[in-house]
Write a protein that holds these residues in place. Sequence first.
Motif, PDB file in Angstrom:
ATOM      1  N   ILE A  70      57.366  18.254  63.325  1.00 26.28           N
ATOM      2  CA  ILE A  70      58.835  18.128  63.438  1.00 26.28           C
ATOM      3  C   ILE A  70      59.380  19.229  64.543  1.00 26.28           C
ATOM      4  O   ILE A  70      59.935  18.736  65.292  1.00 26.28           O
ATOM      5  CB  ILE A  70      59.285  17.728  62.084  1.00 26.28           C
ATOM      6  CG1 ILE A  70      58.686  16.690  61.428  1.00 26.28           C
ATOM      7  CG2 ILE A  70      60.844  17.545  62.207  1.00 26.28           C
ATOM      8  CD1 ILE A  70      59.566  16.302  60.355  1.00 26.28           C
ATOM      9  N   LEU A  82      64.516  19.277  72.242  1.00 25.98           N
ATOM     10  CA  LEU A  82      65.574  18.486  72.304  1.00 25.98           C
ATOM     11  C   LEU A  82      66.917  19.284  72.682  1.00 25.98           C
ATOM     12  O   LEU A  82      67.867  19.179  73.167  1.00 25.98           O
ATOM     13  CB  LEU A  82      66.255  17.809  70.875  1.00 25.98           C
ATOM     14  CG  LEU A  82      65.113  16.774  70.659  1.00 25.98           C
ATOM     15  CD1 LEU A  82      65.614  16.276  69.387  1.00 25.98           C
ATOM     16  CD2 LEU A  82      65.243  15.419  71.682  1.00 25.98           C
ATOM     17  N   GLU A 115      65.488  18.228  77.020  1.00 22.29           N
ATOM     18  CA  GLU A 115      64.421  17.443  77.280  1.00 22.29           C
ATOM     19  C   GLU A 115      64.002  16.209  76.273  1.00 22.29           C
ATOM     20  O   GLU A 115      64.741  16.289  75.218  1.00 22.29           O
ATOM     21  CB  GLU A 115      63.142  18.449  77.375  1.00 22.29           C
ATOM     22  CG  GLU A 115      63.090  19.556  78.444  1.00 22.29           C
ATOM     23  CD  GLU A 115      62.816  19.345  79.851  1.00 22.29           C
ATOM     24  OE1 GLU A 115      62.577  18.073  79.731  1.00 22.29           O
ATOM     25  OE2 GLU A 115      63.112  20.001  80.754  1.00 22.29           O
ATOM     26  N   GLU A 116      63.233  15.511  76.747  1.00 23.45           N
ATOM     27  CA  GLU A 116      62.885  14.488  75.746  1.00 23.45           C
ATOM     28  C   GLU A 116      62.069  15.190  74.535  1.00 23.45           C
ATOM     29  O   GLU A 116      61.548  16.165  74.831  1.00 23.45           O
ATOM     30  CB  GLU A 116      62.067  13.292  76.500  1.00 23.45           C
ATOM     31  CG  GLU A 116      62.621  12.952  77.812  1.00 23.45           C
ATOM     32  CD  GLU A 116      63.391  11.668  77.602  1.00 23.45           C
ATOM     33  OE1 GLU A 116      63.740  11.451  76.194  1.00 23.45           O
ATOM     34  OE2 GLU A 116      63.582  10.744  78.501  1.00 23.45           O
ATOM     35  N   PRO A 117      61.755  14.422  73.316  1.00 19.04           N
ATOM     36  CA  PRO A 117      61.087  15.036  72.344  1.00 19.04           C
ATOM     37  C   PRO A 117      59.670  14.902  72.627  1.00 19.04           C
ATOM     38  O   PRO A 117      59.358  14.330  73.484  1.00 19.04           O
ATOM     39  CB  PRO A 117      61.496  13.890  71.207  1.00 19.04           C
ATOM     40  CG  PRO A 117      62.015  12.647  71.795  1.00 19.04           C
ATOM     41  CD  PRO A 117      62.737  13.258  73.128  1.00 19.04           C
ATOM     42  N   MET A 177      66.006  10.475  72.723  1.00 21.51           N
ATOM     43  CA  MET A 177      66.610  10.814  71.594  1.00 21.51           C
ATOM     44  C   MET A 177      67.074   9.958  70.555  1.00 21.51           C
ATOM     45  O   MET A 177      66.843  10.138  69.507  1.00 21.51           O
ATOM     46  CB  MET A 177      67.670  11.949  72.053  1.00 21.51           C
ATOM     47  CG  MET A 177      68.688  12.470  71.061  1.00 21.51           C
ATOM     48  SD  MET A 177      67.600  13.532  69.927  1.00 21.51           S
ATOM     49  CE  MET A 177      68.542  13.508  68.333  1.00 21.51           C
ATOM     50  N   PHE A 194      64.227   8.325  68.961  1.00 16.85           N
ATOM     51  CA  PHE A 194      63.269   9.247  68.183  1.00 16.85           C
ATOM     52  C   PHE A 194      63.870   9.694  66.857  1.00 16.85           C
ATOM     53  O   PHE A 194      63.047   9.714  65.883  1.00 16.85           O
ATOM     54  CB  PHE A 194      63.226  10.479  69.390  1.00 16.85           C
ATOM     55  CG  PHE A 194      62.302  11.387  68.802  1.00 16.85           C
ATOM     56  CD1 PHE A 194      60.983  11.113  68.637  1.00 16.85           C
ATOM     57  CD2 PHE A 194      62.530  12.587  68.144  1.00 16.85           C
ATOM     58  CE1 PHE A 194      59.860  11.795  67.946  1.00 16.85           C
ATOM     59  CE2 PHE A 194      61.532  13.541  67.510  1.00 16.85           C
ATOM     60  CZ  PHE A 194      60.410  13.159  67.337  1.00 16.85           C
ATOM     61  N   LEU A 253      62.104  10.164  63.383  1.00 13.12           N
ATOM     62  CA  LEU A 253      62.380  11.205  62.548  1.00 13.12           C
ATOM     63  C   LEU A 253      62.662  11.341  61.223  1.00 13.12           C
ATOM     64  O   LEU A 253      62.395  11.965  60.347  1.00 13.12           O
ATOM     65  CB  LEU A 253      63.345  12.116  63.628  1.00 13.12           C
ATOM     66  CG  LEU A 253      63.204  13.632  63.376  1.00 13.12           C
ATOM     67  CD1 LEU A 253      61.918  14.407  63.469  1.00 13.12           C
ATOM     68  CD2 LEU A 253      64.356  14.538  64.250  1.00 13.12           C
ATOM     69  N   VAL A 263      63.028   5.749  76.063  1.00 10.55           N
ATOM     70  CA  VAL A 263      62.631   7.111  76.001  1.00 10.55           C
ATOM     71  C   VAL A 263      61.325   7.424  76.197  1.00 10.55           C
ATOM     72  O   VAL A 263      60.395   6.823  75.763  1.00 10.55           O
ATOM     73  CB  VAL A 263      63.112   7.531  74.356  1.00 10.55           C
ATOM     74  CG1 VAL A 263      62.608   9.295  73.894  1.00 10.55           C
ATOM     75  CG2 VAL A 263      64.417   7.344  74.139  1.00 10.55           C
ATOM     76  N   ASN A 264      61.036   8.254  77.082  1.00 10.66           N
ATOM     77  CA  ASN A 264      59.647   8.667  77.413  1.00 10.66           C
ATOM     78  C   ASN A 264      59.294  10.064  76.578  1.00 10.66           C
ATOM     79  O   ASN A 264      59.897  11.273  76.764  1.00 10.66           O
ATOM     80  CB  ASN A 264      59.496   9.088  78.848  1.00 10.66           C
ATOM     81  CG  ASN A 264      59.651   7.821  79.495  1.00 10.66           C
ATOM     82  OD1 ASN A 264      58.971   6.538  79.205  1.00 10.66           O
ATOM     83  ND2 ASN A 264      60.224   7.476  80.746  1.00 10.66           N
TER      84      ASN A 264
END
Lengths: 142, 117, 496
Positions: free
Chosen positions: A78, A85, A89-91, C1, C4, C8, C56-57
């Motif tokens: 995680i 983030l 940036e993207e995860p 995000m 995601f 998460l 989301v990429n």
Amino acid sequence: MNNVILEKTTRLFLKVMAIISLYLLFRGHNSPGGGFIGGIVLATGFIFYGIVFGSNEIKKIIRFNSRTWMGIGLSLVILAAVIPLFFGEEPLTGIWYEGLWPLLGTVHLGTPLIFDTGIYVGVAGLILSVIITIMEVLEWNT
Amino acid sequence: MEHLIAIFIGLLYACGVYLVLRRSIVKVILGIFLLSNATNLIIFMAGGIKRGGVAIIEEGAEVADPSLISDPLPQALILTAIVISLGMSAYILALKYRYFDVTGTHDLDQLKNTDQR
Amino acid sequence: MILFTLILLPFSYLMLGLLLKRPKIKRQLALVFASANLVWTLVVLKSVNLQDIIVVNMGSWPAPYGISLVADRFSAFMLLLAAFVFLLVTVYSTQSLDKERRKNGYFFYSFGILLGVNGSFIAGDIFNLYVWFEVMLISSFILMGLGGERKQLEGSIKYLILNLIGSMFFVAGIGLLYGKIGSLNMADISYKMSLAKENLAALNPALILIFVGFAIKGALFPFFFWLPASYHTPPPAITALFAGLLTKVGIYSMIRIFTLFLYHDFEFWSRLVLWMGALSMVVGVIAASSQSDFRKILSFHIISQAGYMLIALGFFTEAGIAAAIFFIAHNMLSKTNAFLVAGWVHREKRSLNLKILGNMFQKSPVWGVVFFISAFSLAGLPPLSGFFGKYMVLKAGIEANQIFISMIALFVGLITLFSMVKIWLEVFWKLPPSDKRLPKDTEAKPANRMLAASLFMAAAIIGMGLFAEPIGEYCSLAARDLLNPSKYINYVLAIN
């Protein structure tokens, strides 16, 4: 089982496996290797150790419950997913750090290493958890 | 080579189906393992087979020559499928053990109590 | 995000569940995380309304190469409902489930299911969809066997074997599809299929395998037999969770691949889907009418109602797909609530056999009314949500000139009403048979949280009936997006 040669060899085997698994973990990402295979190799060492000494000895070495290790692995995963983030940036994007450290020279570190370490700990924990449970149910060597 | 593997996959599927249709639960579980391995081989075949084509870019090179390497993606898919089947096998065997503990039978015909009539 | 976080949240719960020891903290955290998930799906719904499709990429890899998470209006709506159902079932199970099961990780595995469901609804990549399916399935296997009673073990062996075979169909289909098309991103596959109009027959083996995989997960006509054999074995709270979420994900995926892949060969697939749906409806409802167990009747009705969603998809008009979406939503709420009531009856009487139950209405009129609402919403009585669901399906069918199929749907609705009246009369209305051998009432245990969850669900059913028009409009907007796959493709592949 009281066999000095077997016991000595198994102790050595565990250490060798642990070192090989760390080697595989660190060379991952750019070369064949990585967290999953490293975790499996580490667990193999523990399986042999458990067969010879019993599951209680494994528990003594790993200290925490094997499920806790799985939890630690997941939390590292995680962490690796969330860190990018904060950089906008993207995860799961790789964030890299490159710097000159004394003695070590150029060091190239990044979030994929955290991710792989998480997988390494998680997979080893999972397999140990399976093995310990099986040994306890079958009352193997206790 | 493709033909040989195709025939082999067919054989694996045949054995798997045969075992799944048996009465003993252990054999059914073994049949499922065979089926999942055959499925993994199908994905492997889908990527094409090249002799000696390791899907790793050479040291110093920027891109790999696609005619020399085989497609790495199916291998990644198989790895994922194998990891899933690792967890699945651990659970299915534990379930079988527990079932045998409770009922003392391997026979699938004893599973009729919960069927719809 | 924003997407995601949906992964998460349950994932963090899984992590905490492994690290923390005390069951009480785990239970409270489960409620917190389930509520957070509901709130977050509302956020997603709101931003989907503004942006149409969110992409989301993962890892910043551009779309056809990396894994992308995609949410359009359809998935956002499904996410909201799944989160709502999940929260209420979690509240319900804090009281309904016995302590042993809660201690042995009920919440942990139910969050595994939530993780899989959330992931499946936002997967933009077909292999990723498979992985989320497996996450969901393995958690459901464990929940089904949790507790280890004999009948549970029997049920879970059947459930496990048949669903594993279903997964194999699915993954073999993905392998073949990748071999032919060379891509796994659903938008990219759809785009490449539209370029290769002439040679689509080569893809049919792969598509049929994937279709069969989804049909097994969605419990459709020739592949439904695992569902009634297993759904009545675990405790009712777990069955309610399964009934609300699992098969609906199969139907969701069916709609997704139909509107992206299968519509290229419309003639063949729509006929197949229509007839599979019609047969599921008929077979499910007839099998249900011969049962005499509360949960078995409801289980067979899951099959029958999956048929409604499928025929609405098979009409393939805007109204049809909107009806399918509305019907899934209605069914998630009503079906789950009917199972929740079954859980209460089981708690009071330790049995769900219609023959020995009776007079539950006198015991608690509130539960009776809750059951009345959900059962007659399933049967399709106005002003409940089921009426509008069925009305939309029938209207779409008649507009699409499928009179015969619509007639079947009407006829099935009649038998559904019969089954629901049967449960109502046998469980809630008639006097119990005066037989000495009957099980005595268990001592009264508090059921206030169970009742609260069930009441909220019933309120949602009524609300969905009262606000059928705005919800229906939202569904038509979602259907318009689904019928226009080039929009989805443009958004995902970022073509301007």
